[in-house]
Design a protein around this motif. Structure first.
Motif, short mmCIF file in Angstrom:
data_model
loop_
_atom_site.label_atom_id
_atom_site.label_comp_id
_atom_site.label_asym_id
_atom_site.label_seq_id
_atom_site.Cartn_x
_atom_site.Cartn_y
_atom_site.Cartn_z
N PRO A 47 -16.12 -9.02 -32.19
CA PRO A 47 -16.37 -9.19 -30.74
C PRO A 47 -16.98 -10.33 -29.95
O PRO A 47 -17.69 -11.20 -30.57
N ARG A 48 -16.53 -10.59 -28.98
CA ARG A 48 -17.18 -11.86 -28.08
C ARG A 48 -18.19 -11.21 -27.22
O ARG A 48 -18.12 -10.30 -26.75
N PRO A 49 -19.33 -12.00 -27.34
CA PRO A 49 -20.43 -11.55 -26.70
C PRO A 49 -20.71 -12.08 -25.30
O PRO A 49 -21.51 -13.06 -25.03
N ARG A 50 -19.93 -11.49 -24.21
CA ARG A 50 -19.63 -12.05 -23.07
C ARG A 50 -19.80 -10.82 -22.30
O ARG A 50 -19.15 -9.68 -22.53
N ALA A 51 -20.48 -10.96 -21.01
CA ALA A 51 -20.29 -9.79 -20.12
C ALA A 51 -21.07 -8.54 -20.67
O ALA A 51 -22.19 -8.82 -21.57
N ALA A 83 -31.69 -6.07 -26.93
CA ALA A 83 -31.09 -6.56 -25.82
C ALA A 83 -31.80 -7.49 -24.61
O ALA A 83 -31.00 -8.42 -24.35
N GLN A 84 -33.00 -7.53 -24.71
CA GLN A 84 -33.57 -8.56 -24.02
C GLN A 84 -33.70 -9.74 -24.79
O GLN A 84 -33.55 -10.93 -23.95
N TYR A 85 -33.82 -9.75 -26.01
CA TYR A 85 -33.48 -11.04 -26.57
C TYR A 85 -32.29 -11.88 -26.33
O TYR A 85 -32.26 -12.88 -25.92
N PHE A 86 -31.24 -10.98 -26.22
CA PHE A 86 -29.80 -11.69 -26.19
C PHE A 86 -29.58 -11.97 -24.56
O PHE A 86 -28.89 -12.97 -24.12
N ALA A 87 -30.09 -11.26 -23.70
CA ALA A 87 -30.21 -11.62 -22.38
C ALA A 87 -30.84 -12.86 -22.04
O ALA A 87 -30.14 -13.51 -21.36
N PHE A 94 -24.69 -12.28 -21.07
CA PHE A 94 -24.29 -11.12 -22.27
C PHE A 94 -25.26 -10.22 -22.18
O PHE A 94 -26.58 -10.28 -21.99
N ARG A 95 -24.51 -8.78 -21.79
CA ARG A 95 -25.83 -7.85 -21.84
C ARG A 95 -25.25 -6.85 -22.97
O ARG A 95 -23.95 -6.46 -23.12
N LEU A 96 -26.05 -6.72 -23.94
CA LEU A 96 -25.72 -5.79 -25.02
C LEU A 96 -26.32 -4.32 -24.54
O LEU A 96 -27.59 -3.96 -24.34
N ARG A 97 -25.39 -3.38 -24.64
CA ARG A 97 -25.97 -1.93 -24.10
C ARG A 97 -25.88 -1.09 -25.12
O ARG A 97 -24.56 -0.59 -25.71
N PRO A 98 -27.03 -0.30 -25.59
CA PRO A 98 -26.89 0.59 -26.82
C PRO A 98 -26.68 2.00 -26.26
O PRO A 98 -27.13 2.33 -25.08
#
Length: 386
Positions: A47-51, A83-87, A94-98
């Motif tokens: 997966p591409r970590p964008r948006a 998620a905060q780390y990646f933001a 990029f926003r990781l949404r669990p």
């Protein structure tokens, strides 16, 4: 959001580009090495970590143990911190949404039957994954998620906390009409190792292990390649933000923020810290057909707020080296000294960043000089090509 619009620039077919004449020389070709550091193209199986990227977190219990924690308690071990780390690392690109499945899902076999271990045998590992997918399928529509976290009950007797890892399958599993090739298997104790899920999620986006794994029985240090620098080296590092090279690979830097230095003569650049948005982030100096020297600035802020040293960090990147075999080596600007001796994962590299007045020779024809640090935290670096 405006940060997203400003930061994300990626060529879908050919990968990132570098500013400056001859930029293609610095875009290392992606090779066959596992998690190759080449940035010439993107492996579409990742997966591409964008948006926004949606992830599902499934909690697995076993017949031989009763969980003492709730799924919500275990989820809070990892989120929102991951998620905060990646933001922060992506400058908001990029926003990781669990998405947490709020109940325990029962596996059919006792935990001890799966022989969970760091070096997992393929047959029992495949049985674990297929049983986990079958247990989750009634509650999860896998079509909605690009990342799947399988979290085992940490109190179960057969769960090994050293076995957390990303598992990639050559022959995929199937659910909800799609192929499932990759899982983040989480076997952490409670509370877990710091930043462990951010490290494993990095693998889910095709980033390699940067640590050295010594042979069985050896007491050699694991952190000799990059030390504290980059979470893919050590989740315990004092400066776990991703290298600018990785941010380029993932599409979080514009081509104008990356400069490939190949022309003869003297070239001067002002580089801003990798932890902050905006400005020039990465200089790339070719060092052979399959390697480069990368130059960036690190500062004690953001994901790196705990670092005890700041300055111009240089490291050699090779695209033909496997994950775990040293695809990146930090160049030690102070090889006779160490830093952060009480808290660093590898003190000899904790003070690696170069400071004003220091230089580094790349082969016989190239030299990198660190000229000055400025009040805003940026640094002036001069590259001379013969």
């Amino acid at each position: 959001m405006s940060v997203f619009a400003a930061v994300v620039a990626w060529t879908l077919v050919t990968g990132p580009s570098a500013g400056g004449a001859g930029g293609e020389v610095c875009v290392l070709p992606r090779g066959t090495a596992h998690h190759s550091e080449g940035v010439s193209s993107w492996d579409p199986t990742y997966p591409r970590p964008r948006a926004d990227v949606d992830a599902v977190m499934v909690f697995l219990s076993f017949p031989d143990a009763r969980p003492s924690l709730t799924p919500d308690e275990l989820a809070k071990d990892h989120f929102p911190a991951t998620a905060q780390y990646f933001a922060r690392a992506s400058y908001g690109a990029f926003r990781l949404r669990p998405h947490v499945v709020p109940v325990w899902l029962r596996m059919p076999l006792p935990s001890t039957a799966y022989s969970i271990a760091r070096d997992w045998g393929a047959p029992v590992r495949s049985r674990f994954l297929s049983d986990a997918v079958a247990a989750a399928d009634p509650r999860v529509d896998f079509r909605r998620y690009e990342v799947v976290y399988l979290v085992a009950d940490p109190d179960a007797p057969g769960v090994d906390p050293d076995a957390t890892k990303v598992v990639s399958l050559g022959s995929p599993l199937h659910a909800d009409g799609i192929e499932l090739r990759r899982f983040v298997t989480v076997f952490e104790s409670h509370p877990p190792d710091v930043n462990v899920l951010a490290h494993e999620t990095g693998h889910a986006f095709d980033l390699p292990d940067l640590y050295y794994r010594p042979p069985a029985g050896s007491h050699a240090d694991w952190d000799t390649h990059v030390g504290d620098w980059d979470i893919m080296g050590s989740q315990f590092g004092l400066a776990p933000d991703l290298f600018a090279w990785h941010k380029w690979k993932l599409g979080w830097l514009r081509s104008s923020q990356v400069h490939c230095v190949v022309d003869s003569g003297t070239h001067t650049y002002r580089i801003t810290p990798v932890e902050r948005p905006g400005g020039t982030k990465l200089l790339v100096v070719p060092a052979g057909l399959k390697s480069v020297v990368a130059v960036e600035v690190r500062a004690a802020t953001g994901n790196d707020r705990l670092t005890c040293t700041e300055g111009v960090l240089m490291y050699r990147v090779r695209a033909d080296v496997q994950s775990g075999d040293g695809p990146v080596d930090v160049i030690d600007g102070h090889p006779r000294t160490s830093g952060c001796s009480q808290v660093s994962v590898y003190p000899p590299l904790a003070d690696a960043p170069f400071r004003a007045g220091q230089e580094y020779e790349v082969g016989s024809d190239s030299r990198i000089d660190v000229v000055a640090r400025h009040q805003d935290g940026s640094w002036t670096v001069r590259v001379t090509q013969g």
